[in-house]
Design a protein around this motif. Structure first.
Motif, PDB file in Angstrom:
ATOM      1  N   SER A   1       8.593   8.053  -9.912  1.00 58.44           N
ATOM      2  CA  SER A   1      10.085   6.412  -9.426  1.00 58.44           C
ATOM      3  C   SER A   1       9.245   5.544  -8.400  1.00 58.44           C
ATOM      4  O   SER A   1      10.531   4.921  -8.102  1.00 58.44           O
ATOM      5  CB  SER A   1      11.513   7.455  -9.576  1.00 58.44           C
ATOM      6  OG  SER A   1      11.299   8.285  -8.023  1.00 58.44           O
ATOM      7  N   VAL A   2       8.800   6.291  -7.482  1.00 61.24           N
ATOM      8  CA  VAL A   2       8.828   5.224  -6.529  1.00 61.24           C
ATOM      9  C   VAL A   2       7.409   4.484  -6.655  1.00 61.24           C
ATOM     10  O   VAL A   2       7.880   3.574  -6.323  1.00 61.24           O
ATOM     11  CB  VAL A   2       7.764   6.510  -5.473  1.00 61.24           C
ATOM     12  CG1 VAL A   2       7.121   5.140  -4.264  1.00 61.24           C
ATOM     13  CG2 VAL A   2       8.882   7.706  -4.945  1.00 61.24           C
ATOM     14  N   PHE A   3       6.219   4.386  -7.545  1.00 59.35           N
ATOM     15  CA  PHE A   3       5.857   3.391  -8.221  1.00 59.35           C
ATOM     16  C   PHE A   3       7.018   2.826  -9.506  1.00 59.35           C
ATOM     17  O   PHE A   3       6.491   1.686  -9.263  1.00 59.35           O
ATOM     18  CB  PHE A   3       5.001   4.310  -9.386  1.00 59.35           C
ATOM     19  CG  PHE A   3       3.469   5.015  -8.495  1.00 59.35           C
ATOM     20  CD1 PHE A   3       3.425   5.780  -7.914  1.00 59.35           C
ATOM     21  CD2 PHE A   3       2.783   3.737  -8.078  1.00 59.35           C
ATOM     22  CE1 PHE A   3       2.554   6.140  -7.653  1.00 59.35           C
ATOM     23  CE2 PHE A   3       1.444   4.380  -7.899  1.00 59.35           C
ATOM     24  CZ  PHE A   3       1.907   5.073  -7.100  1.00 59.35           C
ATOM     25  N   LYS A   4       8.250   3.398  -9.936  1.00 58.89           N
ATOM     26  CA  LYS A   4       8.642   2.099 -10.639  1.00 58.89           C
ATOM     27  C   LYS A   4       9.477   1.012  -9.441  1.00 58.89           C
ATOM     28  O   LYS A   4       9.801   0.291  -9.812  1.00 58.89           O
ATOM     29  CB  LYS A   4       9.862   3.028 -11.721  1.00 58.89           C
ATOM     30  CG  LYS A   4       9.055   4.062 -12.835  1.00 58.89           C
ATOM     31  CD  LYS A   4       9.010   3.116 -13.692  1.00 58.89           C
ATOM     32  CE  LYS A   4       8.172   3.572 -15.108  1.00 58.89           C
ATOM     33  NZ  LYS A   4       6.637   3.731 -14.868  1.00 58.89           N
ATOM     34  N   LYS A   5       9.928   1.745  -8.522  1.00 62.42           N
ATOM     35  CA  LYS A   5      10.606   0.289  -7.788  1.00 62.42           C
ATOM     36  C   LYS A   5       9.391  -0.214  -6.691  1.00 62.42           C
ATOM     37  O   LYS A   5       9.941  -0.766  -6.194  1.00 62.42           O
ATOM     38  CB  LYS A   5      11.205   2.444  -6.122  1.00 62.42           C
ATOM     39  CG  LYS A   5      12.883   2.113  -6.446  1.00 62.42           C
ATOM     40  CD  LYS A   5      13.261   2.858  -5.164  1.00 62.42           C
ATOM     41  CE  LYS A   5      14.256   3.574  -5.091  1.00 62.42           C
ATOM     42  NZ  LYS A   5      14.092   4.809  -5.265  1.00 62.42           N
TER      43      LYS A   5
ATOM     44  N   ASP B   1       5.056  16.613  -7.710  1.00 66.77           N
ATOM     45  CA  ASP B   1       6.225  16.514  -8.281  1.00 66.77           C
ATOM     46  C   ASP B   1       5.944  14.691  -8.842  1.00 66.77           C
ATOM     47  O   ASP B   1       6.755  13.820  -8.289  1.00 66.77           O
ATOM     48  CB  ASP B   1       7.390  15.853  -7.492  1.00 66.77           C
ATOM     49  CG  ASP B   1       8.587  16.184  -7.885  1.00 66.77           C
ATOM     50  OD1 ASP B   1       8.711  15.185  -9.210  1.00 66.77           O
ATOM     51  OD2 ASP B   1       9.752  16.377  -7.491  1.00 66.77           O
ATOM     52  N   LYS B   2       5.307  15.257 -10.107  1.00 62.14           N
ATOM     53  CA  LYS B   2       5.610  14.492 -11.352  1.00 62.14           C
ATOM     54  C   LYS B   2       7.152  13.093 -11.613  1.00 62.14           C
ATOM     55  O   LYS B   2       6.589  11.852 -11.172  1.00 62.14           O
ATOM     56  CB  LYS B   2       4.954  14.209 -12.697  1.00 62.14           C
ATOM     57  CG  LYS B   2       4.218  12.577 -13.336  1.00 62.14           C
ATOM     58  CD  LYS B   2       3.567  13.821 -14.377  1.00 62.14           C
ATOM     59  CE  LYS B   2       2.688  12.128 -15.185  1.00 62.14           C
ATOM     60  NZ  LYS B   2       2.240  12.390 -16.278  1.00 62.14           N
ATOM     61  N   ASN B   3       7.954  13.064 -11.579  1.00 61.52           N
ATOM     62  CA  ASN B   3       9.150  12.335 -11.302  1.00 61.52           C
ATOM     63  C   ASN B   3       9.056  11.548 -10.274  1.00 61.52           C
ATOM     64  O   ASN B   3      10.187  10.289 -10.250  1.00 61.52           O
ATOM     65  CB  ASN B   3      10.247  13.431 -12.013  1.00 61.52           C
ATOM     66  CG  ASN B   3      10.009  14.068 -13.854  1.00 61.52           C
ATOM     67  OD1 ASN B   3       9.076  13.569 -13.924  1.00 61.52           O
ATOM     68  ND2 ASN B   3      10.603  14.874 -14.081  1.00 61.52           N
TER      69      ASN B   3
ATOM     70  N   GLU C   1      -0.489   5.678 -16.040  1.00 61.58           N
ATOM     71  CA  GLU C   1       0.660   4.803 -15.700  1.00 61.58           C
ATOM     72  C   GLU C   1       1.593   4.231 -15.785  1.00 61.58           C
ATOM     73  O   GLU C   1       1.867   2.717 -16.606  1.00 61.58           O
ATOM     74  CB  GLU C   1       1.409   6.161 -16.173  1.00 61.58           C
ATOM     75  CG  GLU C   1       1.206   7.669 -17.125  1.00 61.58           C
ATOM     76  CD  GLU C   1       2.206   8.717 -16.583  1.00 61.58           C
ATOM     77  OE1 GLU C   1       1.898   9.920 -17.209  1.00 61.58           O
ATOM     78  OE2 GLU C   1       3.377   8.709 -15.894  1.00 61.58           O
ATOM     79  N   ASN C   2       1.038   3.384 -14.266  1.00 61.96           N
ATOM     80  CA  ASN C   2       1.779   2.066 -13.113  1.00 61.96           C
ATOM     81  C   ASN C   2       1.071   1.330 -13.358  1.00 61.96           C
ATOM     82  O   ASN C   2       0.834   0.050 -12.780  1.00 61.96           O
ATOM     83  CB  ASN C   2       2.493   2.880 -12.474  1.00 61.96           C
ATOM     84  CG  ASN C   2       3.662   3.637 -13.214  1.00 61.96           C
ATOM     85  OD1 ASN C   2       5.117   2.961 -13.401  1.00 61.96           O
ATOM     86  ND2 ASN C   2       3.732   5.092 -12.376  1.00 61.96           N
ATOM     87  N   GLN C   3      -0.206   1.328 -14.019  1.00 62.77           N
ATOM     88  CA  GLN C   3      -1.606   0.176 -14.296  1.00 62.77           C
ATOM     89  C   GLN C   3      -1.925   0.220 -12.440  1.00 62.77           C
ATOM     90  O   GLN C   3      -2.682  -0.898 -11.862  1.00 62.77           O
ATOM     91  CB  GLN C   3      -1.094  -0.987 -14.773  1.00 62.77           C
ATOM     92  CG  GLN C   3      -0.710  -0.344 -16.022  1.00 62.77           C
ATOM     93  CD  GLN C   3      -1.924  -1.022 -16.992  1.00 62.77           C
ATOM     94  OE1 GLN C   3      -2.242  -1.296 -17.303  1.00 62.77           O
ATOM     95  NE2 GLN C   3      -1.863  -0.257 -17.690  1.00 62.77           N
ATOM     96  N   VAL C   4      -1.726   1.110 -11.909  1.00 62.25           N
ATOM     97  CA  VAL C   4      -2.160   0.888 -10.969  1.00 62.25           C
ATOM     98  C   VAL C   4      -3.620   1.585 -10.285  1.00 62.25           C
ATOM     99  O   VAL C   4      -4.167   2.938  -9.952  1.00 62.25           O
ATOM    100  CB  VAL C   4      -1.692   1.895  -9.425  1.00 62.25           C
ATOM    101  CG1 VAL C   4      -2.111   1.062  -8.062  1.00 62.25           C
ATOM    102  CG2 VAL C   4      -0.225   1.146  -9.316  1.00 62.25           C
TER     103      VAL C   4
ATOM    104  N   ILE D   1       0.320  -1.586  -0.010  1.00 62.31           N
ATOM    105  CA  ILE D   1      -0.038  -0.100  -0.326  1.00 62.31           C
ATOM    106  C   ILE D   1       0.806   1.100  -0.040  1.00 62.31           C
ATOM    107  O   ILE D   1       2.174   1.514   0.943  1.00 62.31           O
ATOM    108  CB  ILE D   1      -0.655  -0.235   1.481  1.00 62.31           C
ATOM    109  CG1 ILE D   1      -1.286  -1.588   1.049  1.00 62.31           C
ATOM    110  CG2 ILE D   1      -1.758   0.688   0.874  1.00 62.31           C
ATOM    111  CD1 ILE D   1      -2.114  -1.886   0.309  1.00 62.31           C
ATOM    112  N   LEU D   2       0.798   1.990  -0.991  1.00 63.28           N
ATOM    113  CA  LEU D   2       1.070   2.808  -0.871  1.00 63.28           C
ATOM    114  C   LEU D   2       0.427   4.907  -0.168  1.00 63.28           C
ATOM    115  O   LEU D   2      -0.461   5.308  -0.438  1.00 63.28           O
ATOM    116  CB  LEU D   2       2.059   4.127  -2.812  1.00 63.28           C
ATOM    117  CG  LEU D   2       2.323   5.429  -2.232  1.00 63.28           C
ATOM    118  CD1 LEU D   2       3.642   5.228  -1.785  1.00 63.28           C
ATOM    119  CD2 LEU D   2       2.011   5.685  -3.834  1.00 63.28           C
TER     120      LEU D   2
END
Ligand code: NAD
Ligand code: WQD
Length: 354
Positions: A76-80, A70-72, A122-125, A5-6
């Protein structure tokens, strides 16, 4: 089902108590916060609230100092991490300040949420729990307030930011059926965790009743000003549905379970309250009993934008989420007092904001 969970704004009052319950339930928790309203001691890895959550639970929180706008950084949190659901607490929440700084409120609360929703897409969540508020109902036209009560007649930018965001979430769910969104309309969250280690930590003079009363009790403020004693209520003072923060936190777990077990498609809203109304004088009396100290007060004029009475119908949450508040006014006052007494200056041992 155990999930990742984020939580955005997870270092704040409601966020930290919810993170604690999520960890206790065995979930993996990732937390982001920009610390605009969270105390972080120099050279520590975590904001103080989350450090204490780790101490209480004996479990770890993964933490990033990230602003939701801050989109970037958010990407990066969603990529990790492989995130299953987002619980979105991050927002500015001071009603008076929102009237002076409407653009900041719309930028933070509405633009910020839109950026978050874009990054999620973008990260399919697609599982989302939103921190809404009873403020979206405006001055109620009937009581108790059900979820069908009209919304939108809000009198300040903060309230409108909550209402507009709900509308955005509805539109999003209509546009794309992969989204599952629960908007939780909180009534008046008060209290603290039983440990007395985490609680509400307002900056400067509190805007809300409970932290004000507890700061009078601990000697930080000399007296409570009661805003109006001429309302059409039993004793003339405003009536609200106060809900213990631990009950509120557990309401998020019930909402989360509904989402991750696939029990919801699209958009739903639930009130999180107790269904009972207490007046300002009831709160003063109960708090005095809990702490054994008289709370001096005086009556002053009504505060702009205040309403006479507001309390929830809790049936829908009970029926569909299987959630019901367990704690009463006694625990709300006793637990607030334990936190306040043990932490007279909040999280910062040396902070002086009198
Ligand atoms: P809080 O201020 O204690 O917590 C909010 C957290 O979000 C803070 O730690 C702050 O630093 C963080 N934050 C703010 N803007 C951010 C941003 N742009 N990026 C990242 N982090 C950011 O407030 P709270 O009482 O815990 O409220 C949580 C949520 O519940 C808010 O959305 C609020 O509107 C809503 N809510 C609160 C109440 C209440 O009475 N406390 C009632 C109804 C709804
Ligand atoms: C409760 C009662 C006051 C302070 C606010 C926001 C709402 C939501 C929760 C986020 C009222 C009286 C208060 C004081 C007083 N937040 N009071 N003296 O106004 O119901 O709701 O917080 O979504 O949007 O508006 O809560 O705690 O400020 O007030 O007499 O010093 O206490 O008039 O009757 P409120 P509150």
């Amino acid at each position: 089902m155990l999930s990742t969970i984020l939580t955005t704004g997870g270092a704040g009052f409601i966020g930290s108590h919810t993170v604690l319950e999520l960890l206790n339930a065995g979930h993996n928790v990732i937390c982001i916060d920009n610390e605009c309203n969270a105390y972080h001691e120099k050279n520590e890895l975590l904001p103080e609230s989350l450090k204490r959550v780790e101490e209480i639970t004996g479990k770890n929180v993964t933490y990033y100092n990230v602003d939701i706008r801050d989109k970037n950084a958010l990407s990066s949190v969603f990529k990790k991490h492989k995130i299953d659901c987002v619980i979105h607490f991050a927002a500015l929440k001071a009603v008076g300040e929102s009237c002076r700084l409407p653009l900041q409120y719309y930028q933070n609360n509405i633009t910020g949420t839109s950026v978050l929703l874009e990054v999620m897409t973008e990260n399919q969540v697609f599982n989302f729990v939103y921190s809404s508020s009873a403020t979206v109902y405006g001055d109620p036209i009937f009581l108790p307030i059900t979820e069908e009560h009209p919304t939108g007649a809000c009198t300040n930018p903060y309230g409108k930011s909550k209402y507009f965001t709900e509308e955005i979430l509805k539109d999003l769910c209509v546009s794309d059926n992969r989204w599952n969104v629960i908007s939780l309309r909180y009534f008046n969250p008060v209290g603290a965790h039983k440990s007395g280690k985490i609680g509400e930590d307002p900056n400067g003079e509190p805007n809300n009743l409970m932290p004000y009363i507890s700061q009078v009790a601990v000697g930080k403020r000399t007296l409570l000003r009661i805003f109006g004693n001429d309302y059409a209520t039993e004793d003339g003072t405003g009536v609200r549905d106060y809900i213990h923060i631990v009950d509120l936190a557990q309401g998020h777990l019930s909402a989360l379970n509904k989402l991750i077990e696939g029990g919801l498609r699209g958009f739903a809203v639930y009130n999180l309250g107790t269904g009972k109304g207490y007046s300002v004088l009831d709160m003063v009396k109960n708090f005095s009993t809990a702490c054994g100290i008289d709370i001096p007060y005086e009556f002053t004029s009504r505060r702009d934008g205040d309403i006479a009475a507001c309390y929830a119908s809790t049936e829908k949450a009970e029926k569909e989420l299987g959630w019901k508040a367990k704690y009463g006014i006694k625990e709300m006052c006793e637990d607030t007092w334990r936190w306040q007494k043990n932490n007279p200056n909040g999280f910062a041992a040396l902070k002086s904001d009198l």
